[in-house]
Motif scaffolding. Sequence first.
Motif, PDB file in Angstrom:
ATOM      1  N   LYS A 131      27.714 -19.154   2.856  1.00  0.00           N
ATOM      2  CA  LYS A 131      26.488 -18.583   3.398  1.00  0.00           C
ATOM      3  C   LYS A 131      25.623 -19.659   4.046  1.00  0.00           C
ATOM      4  O   LYS A 131      25.082 -19.460   5.138  1.00  0.00           O
ATOM      5  N   ALA A 132      25.484 -20.796   3.386  1.00  0.00           N
ATOM      6  CA  ALA A 132      24.655 -21.875   3.934  1.00  0.00           C
ATOM      7  C   ALA A 132      25.263 -22.437   5.215  1.00  0.00           C
ATOM      8  O   ALA A 132      24.569 -22.648   6.209  1.00  0.00           O
ATOM      9  N   LEU A 170      25.657 -20.331  12.820  1.00  0.00           N
ATOM     10  CA  LEU A 170      25.162 -19.213  13.616  1.00  0.00           C
ATOM     11  C   LEU A 170      23.740 -19.440  14.123  1.00  0.00           C
ATOM     12  O   LEU A 170      23.179 -18.598  14.801  1.00  0.00           O
ATOM     13  N   GLN A 171      23.157 -20.581  13.778  1.00  0.00           N
ATOM     14  CA  GLN A 171      21.801 -20.964  14.157  1.00  0.00           C
ATOM     15  C   GLN A 171      20.791 -19.872  13.805  1.00  0.00           C
ATOM     16  O   GLN A 171      19.951 -19.471  14.605  1.00  0.00           O
ATOM     17  N   MET A 172      20.891 -19.421  12.562  1.00  0.00           N
ATOM     18  CA  MET A 172      19.967 -18.406  12.061  1.00  0.00           C
ATOM     19  C   MET A 172      18.644 -19.057  11.670  1.00  0.00           C
ATOM     20  O   MET A 172      18.594 -20.246  11.391  1.00  0.00           O
ATOM     21  N   THR A 173      17.584 -18.243  11.648  1.00  0.00           N
ATOM     22  CA  THR A 173      16.300 -18.741  11.180  1.00  0.00           C
ATOM     23  C   THR A 173      16.454 -19.155   9.720  1.00  0.00           C
ATOM     24  O   THR A 173      16.985 -18.401   8.915  1.00  0.00           O
ATOM     25  N   PRO A 174      16.040 -20.357   9.366  1.00  0.00           N
ATOM     26  CA  PRO A 174      16.250 -20.844   8.003  1.00  0.00           C
ATOM     27  C   PRO A 174      15.541 -19.983   6.967  1.00  0.00           C
ATOM     28  O   PRO A 174      14.402 -19.560   7.176  1.00  0.00           O
ATOM     29  N   PRO A 175      16.211 -19.727   5.838  1.00  0.00           N
ATOM     30  CA  PRO A 175      15.565 -18.941   4.790  1.00  0.00           C
ATOM     31  C   PRO A 175      14.405 -19.672   4.128  1.00  0.00           C
ATOM     32  O   PRO A 175      13.585 -19.045   3.468  1.00  0.00           O
ATOM     33  N   SER A 176      14.315 -20.983   4.328  1.00  0.00           N
ATOM     34  CA  SER A 176      13.226 -21.749   3.719  1.00  0.00           C
ATOM     35  C   SER A 176      11.887 -21.500   4.400  1.00  0.00           C
ATOM     36  O   SER A 176      10.838 -21.824   3.850  1.00  0.00           O
ATOM     37  N   ALA A 197       6.319 -16.278  25.130  1.00  0.00           N
ATOM     38  CA  ALA A 197       7.475 -15.556  25.665  1.00  0.00           C
ATOM     39  C   ALA A 197       8.666 -15.590  24.712  1.00  0.00           C
ATOM     40  O   ALA A 197       9.325 -14.586  24.508  1.00  0.00           O
ATOM     41  N   GLN A 198       8.928 -16.720  24.120  1.00  0.00           N
ATOM     42  CA  GLN A 198      10.069 -16.852  23.220  1.00  0.00           C
ATOM     43  C   GLN A 198       9.742 -17.867  22.138  1.00  0.00           C
ATOM     44  O   GLN A 198       9.037 -18.834  22.387  1.00  0.00           O
ATOM     45  N   ALA A 199      10.296 -17.630  20.971  1.00  0.00           N
ATOM     46  CA  ALA A 199      10.208 -18.605  19.879  1.00  0.00           C
ATOM     47  C   ALA A 199      11.516 -18.508  19.109  1.00  0.00           C
ATOM     48  O   ALA A 199      11.924 -17.426  18.694  1.00  0.00           O
ATOM     49  N   ARG A 200      12.187 -19.631  18.927  1.00  0.00           N
ATOM     50  CA  ARG A 200      13.501 -19.645  18.275  1.00  0.00           C
ATOM     51  C   ARG A 200      13.557 -20.846  17.344  1.00  0.00           C
ATOM     52  O   ARG A 200      13.192 -21.953  17.737  1.00  0.00           O
ATOM     53  N   PHE A 201      14.028 -20.636  16.098  1.00  0.00           N
ATOM     54  CA  PHE A 201      14.081 -21.704  15.101  1.00  0.00           C
ATOM     55  C   PHE A 201      15.425 -21.653  14.394  1.00  0.00           C
ATOM     56  O   PHE A 201      15.940 -20.573  14.104  1.00  0.00           O
ATOM     57  N   TRP A 202      15.983 -22.812  14.082  1.00  0.00           N
ATOM     58  CA  TRP A 202      17.286 -22.892  13.431  1.00  0.00           C
ATOM     59  C   TRP A 202      17.408 -24.212  12.686  1.00  0.00           C
ATOM     60  O   TRP A 202      16.630 -25.138  12.919  1.00  0.00           O
ATOM     61  N   GLU A 203      18.388 -24.285  11.810  1.00  0.00           N
ATOM     62  CA  GLU A 203      18.672 -25.523  11.084  1.00  0.00           C
ATOM     63  C   GLU A 203      19.790 -26.272  11.798  1.00  0.00           C
ATOM     64  O   GLU A 203      20.841 -25.701  12.073  1.00  0.00           O
ATOM     65  N   PRO A 263      21.284 -29.123   6.886  1.00  0.00           N
ATOM     66  CA  PRO A 263      20.409 -28.649   5.809  1.00  0.00           C
ATOM     67  C   PRO A 263      19.064 -29.380   5.785  1.00  0.00           C
ATOM     68  O   PRO A 263      19.012 -30.603   5.888  1.00  0.00           O
ATOM     69  N   SER A 264      18.012 -28.602   5.694  1.00  0.00           N
ATOM     70  CA  SER A 264      16.631 -29.089   5.589  1.00  0.00           C
ATOM     71  C   SER A 264      16.132 -29.819   6.828  1.00  0.00           C
ATOM     72  O   SER A 264      15.170 -30.571   6.759  1.00  0.00           O
ATOM     73  N   HIS A 265      16.765 -29.619   7.960  1.00  0.00           N
ATOM     74  CA  HIS A 265      16.294 -30.204   9.221  1.00  0.00           C
ATOM     75  C   HIS A 265      16.190 -29.075  10.239  1.00  0.00           C
ATOM     76  O   HIS A 265      17.181 -28.692  10.858  1.00  0.00           O
ATOM     77  N   VAL A 266      14.979 -28.541  10.376  1.00  0.00           N
ATOM     78  CA  VAL A 266      14.749 -27.370  11.217  1.00  0.00           C
ATOM     79  C   VAL A 266      14.294 -27.814  12.599  1.00  0.00           C
ATOM     80  O   VAL A 266      13.462 -28.716  12.741  1.00  0.00           O
ATOM     81  N   ALA A 267      14.844 -27.168  13.609  1.00  0.00           N
ATOM     82  CA  ALA A 267      14.452 -27.401  14.995  1.00  0.00           C
ATOM     83  C   ALA A 267      13.977 -26.082  15.577  1.00  0.00           C
ATOM     84  O   ALA A 267      14.261 -25.012  15.037  1.00  0.00           O
ATOM     85  N   GLY A 268      13.265 -26.173  16.693  1.00  0.00           N
ATOM     86  CA  GLY A 268      12.794 -24.946  17.306  1.00  0.00           C
ATOM     87  C   GLY A 268      12.381 -25.150  18.743  1.00  0.00           C
ATOM     88  O   GLY A 268      12.240 -26.285  19.224  1.00  0.00           O
ATOM     89  N   CYS A 269      12.216 -24.026  19.431  1.00  0.00           N
ATOM     90  CA  CYS A 269      11.712 -24.064  20.795  1.00  0.00           C
ATOM     91  C   CYS A 269      10.788 -22.868  20.992  1.00  0.00           C
ATOM     92  O   CYS A 269      11.016 -21.790  20.450  1.00  0.00           O
ATOM     93  N   VAL A 270       9.734 -23.086  21.769  1.00  0.00           N
ATOM     94  CA  VAL A 270       8.738 -22.058  22.032  1.00  0.00           C
ATOM     95  C   VAL A 270       8.412 -22.112  23.521  1.00  0.00           C
ATOM     96  O   VAL A 270       8.222 -23.192  24.077  1.00  0.00           O
ATOM     97  N   SER A 271       8.346 -20.961  24.141  1.00  0.00           N
ATOM     98  CA  SER A 271       7.955 -20.862  25.544  1.00  0.00           C
ATOM     99  C   SER A 271       6.619 -20.128  25.615  1.00  0.00           C
ATOM    100  O   SER A 271       6.486 -19.014  25.108  1.00  0.00           O
TER     101      SER A 271
END
Length: 164
Positions: free
Chosen positions: A76-77, A83-89, A112-118, A121-129
């Motif tokens: 699962k982790a 799959l670059q899912m939004t982190p459960p944390s 317009a857009q906001a996307r976040f992924w790990e 583990p424990s290193h989250v990245a994201g992008c926002v438009s």
Amino acid sequence: MTYLSSRNGEDIESVYRTAEDMNYHSVCLHVLADSIRSAGLIMASWFLSLGIQNAEVLCLGLVSVAIFMLVMPLFKATGGILLQMTPPSIPNSALSKCWRQITAREDVLEVAQARFWELVPSHVAGCVSIQVKKGMDDRPILQFVHGLYHDLGILDLTVQTDEI
């Protein structure tokens, strides 16, 4: 690795602090799965000596279920990262709150857009438009957005601003 559970103890989720934690856990599971398989073979031969028919199939089924249950948290982790899912944390409510705070600013027209992924583990990245009013200085907006998401633990953030 840390384990989190709900009050009733039903939902157990593994949280890896680093990529090395995930690697060590997978090595440990590999050794444990080999040991369970060996124990299953010994048990099958013992059952056969007692005259139980289809002992191999019975033990193979038990071993398969045991190993599957052990490796499921790792699957699962890993799947969430691949799959670059939004982190459960990071709760969705916190991300929605940041979205609302950004759109509430006078100089912002739309997120317009906001996307976040790990990444690991424990290193989250994201992008926002973000769409801003034409002629506005976007530096205060960028600082505000980076500050909001930094407080959530998102340190690698790309913010794109478009003037309309």
